[in-house]
Design a protein around this motif. Structure first.
Motif, PDB file in Angstrom:
ATOM      1  N   LEU A 254      39.646  27.090 -35.238  1.00 49.97           N
ATOM      2  CA  LEU A 254      39.847  27.440 -36.583  1.00 49.97           C
ATOM      3  C   LEU A 254      39.585  26.050 -37.369  1.00 49.97           C
ATOM      4  N   LEU A 255      39.901  25.007 -36.779  1.00 49.19           N
ATOM      5  CA  LEU A 255      39.729  23.690 -37.452  1.00 49.19           C
ATOM      6  C   LEU A 255      38.120  23.567 -37.535  1.00 49.19           C
ATOM      7  N   GLU A 256      37.469  23.870 -36.262  1.00 49.74           N
ATOM      8  CA  GLU A 256      35.908  24.152 -36.381  1.00 49.74           C
ATOM      9  C   GLU A 256      35.573  24.859 -37.372  1.00 49.74           C
ATOM     10  N   ASP A 257      36.087  26.049 -37.767  1.00 51.41           N
ATOM     11  CA  ASP A 257      35.726  26.900 -38.610  1.00 51.41           C
ATOM     12  C   ASP A 257      35.797  26.577 -40.109  1.00 51.41           C
ATOM     13  N   LEU A 258      36.992  25.532 -40.266  1.00 51.54           N
ATOM     14  CA  LEU A 258      36.945  25.013 -41.621  1.00 51.54           C
ATOM     15  C   LEU A 258      36.244  23.815 -41.928  1.00 51.54           C
ATOM     16  N   GLY A 259      35.433  23.368 -40.643  1.00 50.57           N
ATOM     17  CA  GLY A 259      34.492  22.333 -41.159  1.00 50.57           C
ATOM     18  C   GLY A 259      35.132  20.998 -40.855  1.00 50.57           C
ATOM     19  N   GLU A 260      36.517  20.951 -40.161  1.00 52.68           N
ATOM     20  CA  GLU A 260      37.326  19.855 -39.618  1.00 52.68           C
ATOM     21  C   GLU A 260      36.698  19.328 -38.378  1.00 52.68           C
ATOM     22  N   TYR A 261      35.538  19.020 -38.105  1.00 59.59           N
ATOM     23  CA  TYR A 261      34.912  18.795 -36.855  1.00 59.59           C
ATOM     24  C   TYR A 261      35.600  17.674 -36.206  1.00 59.59           C
ATOM     25  N   GLU A 262      35.988  16.594 -36.912  1.00 56.12           N
ATOM     26  CA  GLU A 262      36.581  15.405 -36.204  1.00 56.12           C
ATOM     27  C   GLU A 262      37.766  15.781 -35.579  1.00 56.12           C
ATOM     28  N   ALA A 263      38.558  16.432 -36.664  1.00 61.42           N
ATOM     29  CA  ALA A 263      40.146  16.725 -35.973  1.00 61.42           C
ATOM     30  C   ALA A 263      39.955  17.665 -34.849  1.00 61.42           C
ATOM     31  N   ALA A 264      38.917  18.733 -35.080  1.00 62.09           N
ATOM     32  CA  ALA A 264      38.875  19.377 -33.749  1.00 62.09           C
ATOM     33  C   ALA A 264      38.361  19.000 -32.407  1.00 62.09           C
ATOM     34  N   ARG A 265      37.629  17.909 -32.593  1.00 61.35           N
ATOM     35  CA  ARG A 265      36.707  16.954 -31.476  1.00 61.35           C
ATOM     36  C   ARG A 265      38.023  16.289 -30.936  1.00 61.35           C
ATOM     37  N   ILE A 266      39.113  15.636 -31.774  1.00 57.36           N
ATOM     38  CA  ILE A 266      39.935  14.833 -31.105  1.00 57.36           C
ATOM     39  C   ILE A 266      41.093  15.890 -30.419  1.00 57.36           C
ATOM     40  N   LEU A 267      41.264  17.083 -31.009  1.00 61.77           N
ATOM     41  CA  LEU A 267      42.082  17.679 -30.193  1.00 61.77           C
ATOM     42  C   LEU A 267      41.702  18.378 -28.977  1.00 61.77           C
ATOM     43  N   LEU A 268      40.519  18.582 -29.164  1.00 59.13           N
ATOM     44  CA  LEU A 268      39.923  19.315 -27.740  1.00 59.13           C
ATOM     45  C   LEU A 268      39.637  18.165 -26.683  1.00 59.13           C
ATOM     46  N   GLY A 269      39.096  16.857 -27.093  1.00 56.52           N
ATOM     47  CA  GLY A 269      39.019  15.881 -26.107  1.00 56.52           C
ATOM     48  C   GLY A 269      40.733  15.540 -25.617  1.00 56.52           C
ATOM     49  N   GLY A 270      41.565  15.505 -26.426  1.00 51.40           N
ATOM     50  CA  GLY A 270      42.735  15.225 -25.908  1.00 51.40           C
ATOM     51  C   GLY A 270      43.257  16.269 -24.933  1.00 51.40           C
ATOM     52  N   LEU A 271      42.962  17.718 -25.542  1.00 51.68           N
ATOM     53  CA  LEU A 271      43.466  18.619 -24.326  1.00 51.68           C
ATOM     54  C   LEU A 271      42.953  18.253 -22.917  1.00 51.68           C
ATOM     55  N   LEU A 272      41.404  18.175 -22.926  1.00 53.49           N
ATOM     56  CA  LEU A 272      40.678  18.050 -21.618  1.00 53.49           C
ATOM     57  C   LEU A 272      41.176  16.786 -21.022  1.00 53.49           C
ATOM     58  N   ALA A 273      41.530  15.682 -21.573  1.00 52.20           N
ATOM     59  CA  ALA A 273      41.969  14.437 -20.880  1.00 52.20           C
ATOM     60  C   ALA A 273      43.363  14.699 -20.430  1.00 52.20           C
ATOM     61  N   SER A 274      44.168  15.565 -20.983  1.00 51.73           N
ATOM     62  CA  SER A 274      45.511  15.534 -20.698  1.00 51.73           C
ATOM     63  C   SER A 274      45.653  16.480 -19.025  1.00 51.73           C
ATOM     64  N   GLY A 275      44.584  17.082 -18.554  1.00 52.48           N
ATOM     65  CA  GLY A 275      44.621  17.634 -17.560  1.00 52.48           C
ATOM     66  C   GLY A 275      45.233  19.064 -17.112  1.00 52.48           C
ATOM     67  N   ALA A 276      45.743  19.307 -18.696  1.00 50.44           N
ATOM     68  CA  ALA A 276      46.226  20.735 -18.735  1.00 50.44           C
ATOM     69  C   ALA A 276      45.619  21.971 -18.316  1.00 50.44           C
ATOM     70  N   ILE A 277      44.162  21.636 -18.439  1.00 51.91           N
ATOM     71  CA  ILE A 277      43.291  22.892 -18.139  1.00 51.91           C
ATOM     72  C   ILE A 277      42.735  22.677 -16.728  1.00 51.91           C
ATOM     73  N   THR A 278      43.018  23.426 -15.781  1.00 51.20           N
ATOM     74  CA  THR A 278      42.856  23.624 -14.324  1.00 51.20           C
ATOM     75  C   THR A 278      41.883  24.456 -13.922  1.00 51.20           C
ATOM     76  N   ASP A 279      41.535  25.617 -14.818  1.00 53.11           N
ATOM     77  CA  ASP A 279      40.638  26.248 -14.536  1.00 53.11           C
ATOM     78  C   ASP A 279      39.112  25.809 -14.758  1.00 53.11           C
ATOM     79  N   PRO A 280      38.377  25.730 -13.748  1.00 54.71           N
ATOM     80  CA  PRO A 280      36.937  25.286 -13.880  1.00 54.71           C
ATOM     81  C   PRO A 280      36.253  25.747 -14.891  1.00 54.71           C
ATOM     82  N   HIS A 281      36.105  27.129 -14.907  1.00 51.44           N
ATOM     83  CA  HIS A 281      35.281  27.824 -15.888  1.00 51.44           C
ATOM     84  C   HIS A 281      35.772  27.452 -17.471  1.00 51.44           C
ATOM     85  N   GLU A 282      37.061  27.536 -17.531  1.00 50.41           N
ATOM     86  CA  GLU A 282      37.694  27.180 -18.799  1.00 50.41           C
ATOM     87  C   GLU A 282      37.215  25.835 -19.331  1.00 50.41           C
TER      88      GLU A 282
END
Length: 242
Positions: free
Chosen positions: A192-220
């Motif tokens: 939704l941040l991306e839809d609102l044009g808040e690309y930097e905020a969306a990138r930071i949150l998404l990068g943090g999520l991936l770096a946290s190791g919380a995503i374990t499914d390889p496809h996801e």
């Protein structure tokens, strides 16, 4: 003489004329009467929760189910069907909240709010139902998250209110943290941040999520990595050269 009947042909013409006029007058009066119409009764205000608990006699779940049936059947009244949009949504929200207070584990009142009553073509009434879902989510986020996720979708696609959808999605991400809550619901706010044009905020949150190791499914993980790269490309393309 009493008991003597005259043959129809022997009735005086004046009497027959009067009878005909009386019959015509009666028919005319009946035809002039307005046609009977059914009128819908207004939805009454719900009783207070303490009063309902007293009436329940120790069986609040049973009373909650009875009240749910009453509410569902209210739109069908003798001789008339009341459209949902004509219901008093302030009172309707009161009934749904009262039923949830009697039976907090029940999910059906929130289903009705999010998927039935929020579908009317009236933005104010839709918002009232979404607000109800949000307030009830706050009371039990781990079990009521799905209805707030649905409210976020309604806010985005039916109300076209992205800030409201983002508010709901952020509440999901912050408070619905039980492992049973699917990742798509907890990631909704990023997109939704991306839809609102808040690309930097969306990138930071998404990068943090991936770096946290919380995503374990390889496809996801692959999907989210692609989205992260797409966000980076969008950010580069929107940079204004100095």
């Amino acid at each position: 003489m009493a008991g003597v009947q005259k043959a129809p042909g022997r009735v005086p013409p004046a009497v027959r004329l009067l009878l005909g006029l009386a019959l015509a007058l009666q028919v005319g009066l009946r035809m002039a009467e307005p046609r009977p119409t059914a009128s819908a009764a207004d939805l009454p205000a719900p009783p207070s929760v303490p009063a309902l608990r007293t009436v329940a006699l120790g069986e609040p779940i049973g009373l909650a189910q009875v009240l749910t049936l009453y509410l569902q059947a209210f739109d069908t009244q003798p001789g008339i069907s009341v459209p949902f949009k004509d219901l008093d949504y302030h009172k309707l929200a009161g009934w749904l909240s009262a039923i949830l207070a009697l039976h907090p584990d029940g999910q059906y009142p929130l289903l009705l709010a999010a998927q039935v009553y929020a579908q009317v073509p009236d933005a104010d009434k839709q918002r009232r139902m979404l607000d109800l879902v949000y307030r009830e989510f706050e009371r039990d986020p781990q079990r009521r998250w799905r209805w707030l996720a649905h409210a976020a979708i309604v806010a985005k696609h039916r109300l076209h209110d992205l800030p409201l959808a983002l508010r709901y999605a952020q509440a999901l991400a912050e408070r619905a943290d039980h492992p049973s809550v699917p990742s798509w619901a907890r990631q909704m706010h990023i997109f939704l941040l991306e839809d609102l044009g808040e690309y930097e905020a969306a990138r930071i949150l998404l990068g943090g999520l991936l770096a946290s190791g919380a995503i374990t499914d390889p496809h996801e993980a692959l999907f989210l990595t692609e989205r992260l790269n797409a966000l980076k490309n969008v950010e580069k393309s929107t940079l204004v050269p100095k």
